[in-house]
Scaffold this active site. Structure first.
Site, short mmCIF file in Angstrom:
data_model
loop_
_atom_site.label_atom_id
_atom_site.label_comp_id
_atom_site.label_asym_id
_atom_site.label_seq_id
_atom_site.Cartn_x
_atom_site.Cartn_y
_atom_site.Cartn_z
N LYS A 1 0.83 -1.30 -0.03
CA LYS A 1 0.05 0.06 0.01
C LYS A 1 0.82 1.40 0.06
O LYS A 1 2.06 1.19 0.38
CB LYS A 1 -0.97 -0.04 1.27
CG LYS A 1 -0.12 0.19 2.65
CD LYS A 1 -1.05 -0.30 3.68
CE LYS A 1 -0.33 -0.37 5.10
NZ LYS A 1 -1.08 -0.70 6.25
N TYR B 1 14.47 30.67 8.87
CA TYR B 1 13.26 31.35 8.91
C TYR B 1 13.10 31.10 10.76
O TYR B 1 13.65 30.19 11.39
CB TYR B 1 11.96 30.30 8.68
CG TYR B 1 11.74 30.62 7.07
CD1 TYR B 1 11.39 31.82 6.49
CD2 TYR B 1 11.98 29.55 6.33
CE1 TYR B 1 11.35 32.00 5.23
CE2 TYR B 1 11.39 29.46 4.92
CZ TYR B 1 11.04 30.90 4.38
OH TYR B 1 11.02 30.93 2.96
N MET C 1 10.85 24.83 2.68
CA MET C 1 10.00 23.91 1.71
C MET C 1 11.06 23.20 0.99
O MET C 1 10.68 21.98 0.49
CB MET C 1 9.09 24.83 0.99
CG MET C 1 8.26 24.04 -0.08
SD MET C 1 7.41 25.15 -1.16
CE MET C 1 6.01 25.97 0.08
C1 LIG Z 1 -0.36 -1.88 6.64
C2 LIG Z 1 -0.74 -3.14 7.34
C3 LIG Z 1 -0.06 -4.24 7.42
C4 LIG Z 1 1.59 -4.29 7.38
O1 LIG Z 1 2.02 -3.71 8.60
P1 LIG Z 1 3.71 -3.41 8.88
O2 LIG Z 1 3.88 -3.23 10.25
O3 LIG Z 1 3.78 -2.27 8.03
O4 LIG Z 1 4.25 -4.92 8.66
C5 LIG Z 1 -0.56 -5.48 7.84
N1 LIG Z 1 -1.98 -5.50 8.11
C6 LIG Z 1 -2.70 -4.67 8.04
C7 LIG Z 1 -4.06 -4.51 8.18
C8 LIG Z 1 -2.03 -3.18 7.75
O5 LIG Z 1 -3.11 -2.23 7.59
#
Ligand SMILES: *Cc1c(COP(=O)(O)O)cnc(C)c1O
Length: 376
Positions: free
Chosen positions: A48, A267, A315
Site C-alpha cells: 500500500k 526562518y 520547503m
Molecule cells: C499496513 C498493514 C499491515 C502491514 O504492517 P507493517 O507493520 O507495515 O508490517 C498489515 N496488516 C494491515 C491490516 C495493515 O493495515
C-alpha cells in the site's frame, strides 16, 4: 559510480541534486528472510501507499520474483494498478469496497477485505447472483478501526448463511502494538482472534504484520502480512535491525557560507551561531517529506562526519552545520547522506519524533529515483 576525481556522477543526481536510491535486492532479501521465519505460514507483501513510498511498480515485481504471491494494498485504485503489474497475484484490498464498487473488484480480480456486515452482504449478494468470489473477512480484535465489531461477529455467528455466495479465503485481524512484545495486549488480541475464528466457518487465518511475525509461531497462523520490514524498517525497535537497508537518500551541497555570532540561520531565526561556523545548504525540504520537525534536530552524514541540521526546514532547503568538516568534503556539489545504512530511516524518524513508516511514505516526488538490483 566511482570517479577518480571524487566528483559525484552528475547525471545520477538529476537536476535537483538529490537522489533516492532504492535497493530492490534488499527488498527481495528482506522478503526471503521474513518468509523463512514465517514458514510454514505463507508470507504476503503489503505494498500500500506505493509500497511505503519506495515505488510499487518496482517493488511488487521484485517481491513476486522473490516468491511472493499474495499482496495487500489499501485502496481499490492501488489494487487495479497492482493487477496491471502482476496478472497472476492474489491481491487483497484492505479498505474493502465502498458501496457500489463491488463490480470493479470482480472486474480486476481483486479480493475485498470485508470489514463490516453491510460490505459482507453486498459481496455475498453478488456472489449468489454471478458466482462466489474470494474475499477476506476482517474481525476487530482491538484496533476499533476496521473489521467486524463483537456484536456484528455474534450476529454473523447466529446466521452463517449470510456467508453463502462468498468464498471465504481468509479470516484476519490486525495487531495494535506488535512492536512491543511485552505488551499484554498482544496475547489478548491473540485470544480474541482465536475466539472469533471459532465462531466462523473454517478458513485460513492471518494476524501478524511485520513485528507480529517476531511474536512467535502462535501469531503466524496461515499467512503473515509483512509491510514495513520489507522496506528496511526495524520490526524490533530497540534491538539491532536485522533487515537489509533499502533506501538511501543523498543530496548535493548547493552553497557553503561562513557565519559568526550574532548571525542566525533560517526562518524564525531559531538557530544562532555561537562561534564562527560553516553552513552548507542542500536541496530538499518539507515539500519532499523531510519533515519540518527535523529542524534543529536532524542529522546528516558527510563521509564519516555527522553534521547537524541547524535552523528550520524550509520547503525546498535544509541548512547543515558543517563546521569542522574538511573543506574538500563540504563544498558545492559534494554529497551529503540524508538517509543511509549508517543513519537509517528509523534514526531519522526518531529525530523527527515519528516512526520510520512516516518517513518512508513521505519520501518526495521531486527526488531523482534510482533502482538497484537484478529486477531493476
Ligand atoms: C499496513 C498493514 C499491515 C502491514 O504492517 P507493517 O507493520 O507495515 O508490517 C498489515 N496488516 C494491515 C491490516 C495493515 O493495515
Amino acid at each position: 559510480m566511482a570517479r577518480t576525481s571524487g566528483r559525484p556522477d552528475d547525471a545520477a543526481f538529476g537536476s535537483t541534486g538529490t537522489v533516492l536510491t532504492v535497493d530492490l535486492d534488499a527488498v527481495a532479501a528482506n522478503y526471503r528472510a521474513l518468509a523463512a521465519l514465517a514458514a510454514p505460514a505463507g508470507c504476503a507483501a503489503v505494498v500500500k501507499a506505493d509500497a511505503y513510498g519506495v515505488g510499487m511498480a518496482q517493488a511488487a515485481p521484485a517481491l513476486a520474483a522473490a516468491g511472493c504471491s499474495d499482496f495487500f494494498v489499501a485502496h481499490l485504485d492501488e489494487g487495479i494498478a497492482l493487477r496491471a503489474l502482476l496478472p497472476d497475484a492474489t491481491i487483497y484490498v484492505l479498505n474493502g469496497a465502498l458501496p457500489g464498487a463491488e463490480l470493479e473488484f470482480r472486474r480486476h480480480g481483486l479480493r475485498p477485505v470485508l470489514n463490516h456486515l453491510a460490505a459482507l452482504d453486498a459481496w455475498a449478494a453478488l456472489g449468489r447472483k454471478d458466482g462466489a468470489r474470494a474475499a477476506a473477512l476482517h474481525v476487530d480484535s482491538g484496533m476499533s478501526r476496521l473489521g467486524l465489531a463483537d456484536d456484528e461477529l455474534a450476529t454473523l455467528a447466529r446466521a452463517p448463511a449470510r456467508l453463502d455466495g462468498i468464498e471465504l479465503a481468509l479470516v484476519m485481524s490486525h495487531l495494535v502494538c506488535s512492536e512491543e512484545p511485552a505488551d499484554p495486549l498482544n496475547a489478548e488480541q491473540l485470544a480474541r482472534f482465536r475466539a472469533a475464528r471459532a465462531c466462523l466457518p473454517a478458513a485460513p487465518a492471518s494476524l501478524a504484520n511485520s513485528s507480529g511475525i517476531f511474536l512467535g509461531p502462535d501469531f503466524r497462523f496461515d499467512l503473515v502480512r509483512a509491510g514495513a520490514a520489507l522496506y528496511g524498517v526495524n520490526p524490533l525497535p530497540g534491538q539491532p535491525n536485522r533487515m537489509a537497508s533499502v533506501v538511501r537518500l543523498q543530496a548535493r551541497i548547493l552553497q557553503v557560507r561562513r557565519i559568526d555570532s550574532p548571525r542566525t540561520v533560517g526562518y524564525g531565526a531559531t538557530h544562532r551561531a555561537a562561534r564562527p561556523s560553516t553552513i552548507a545548504t542542500i536541496a530538499l525540504g518539507y515539500a519532499d517529506g523531510y519533515l519540518r520537525s527535523l529542524g534543529n534536530r536532524g542529522v546528516c552524514l558527510i563521509g564519516e562526519h555527522r553534521v547537524p541540521v541547524v535552523g528550520r526546514i524550509s520547503m525546498d532547503l535544509v541548512t547543515l552545520d558543517v563546521t569542522g568538516v574538511p573543506a574538500g568534503l563540504a563544498q558545492p556539489g559534494a554529497v551529503v547522506d540524508v538517509i543511509s545504512e549508517r543513519h537509517p530511516v528509523d534514526d531519522v524518524a526518531a529525530e523527527a519524533g515519528t516512526i520510520g513508516y512516516e518517513i518512508l511514505t513521505s519520501l518526495g516526488r521531486r527526488y531523482k529515483r534510482r533502482y538497484l538490483g537484478a529486477s531493476a
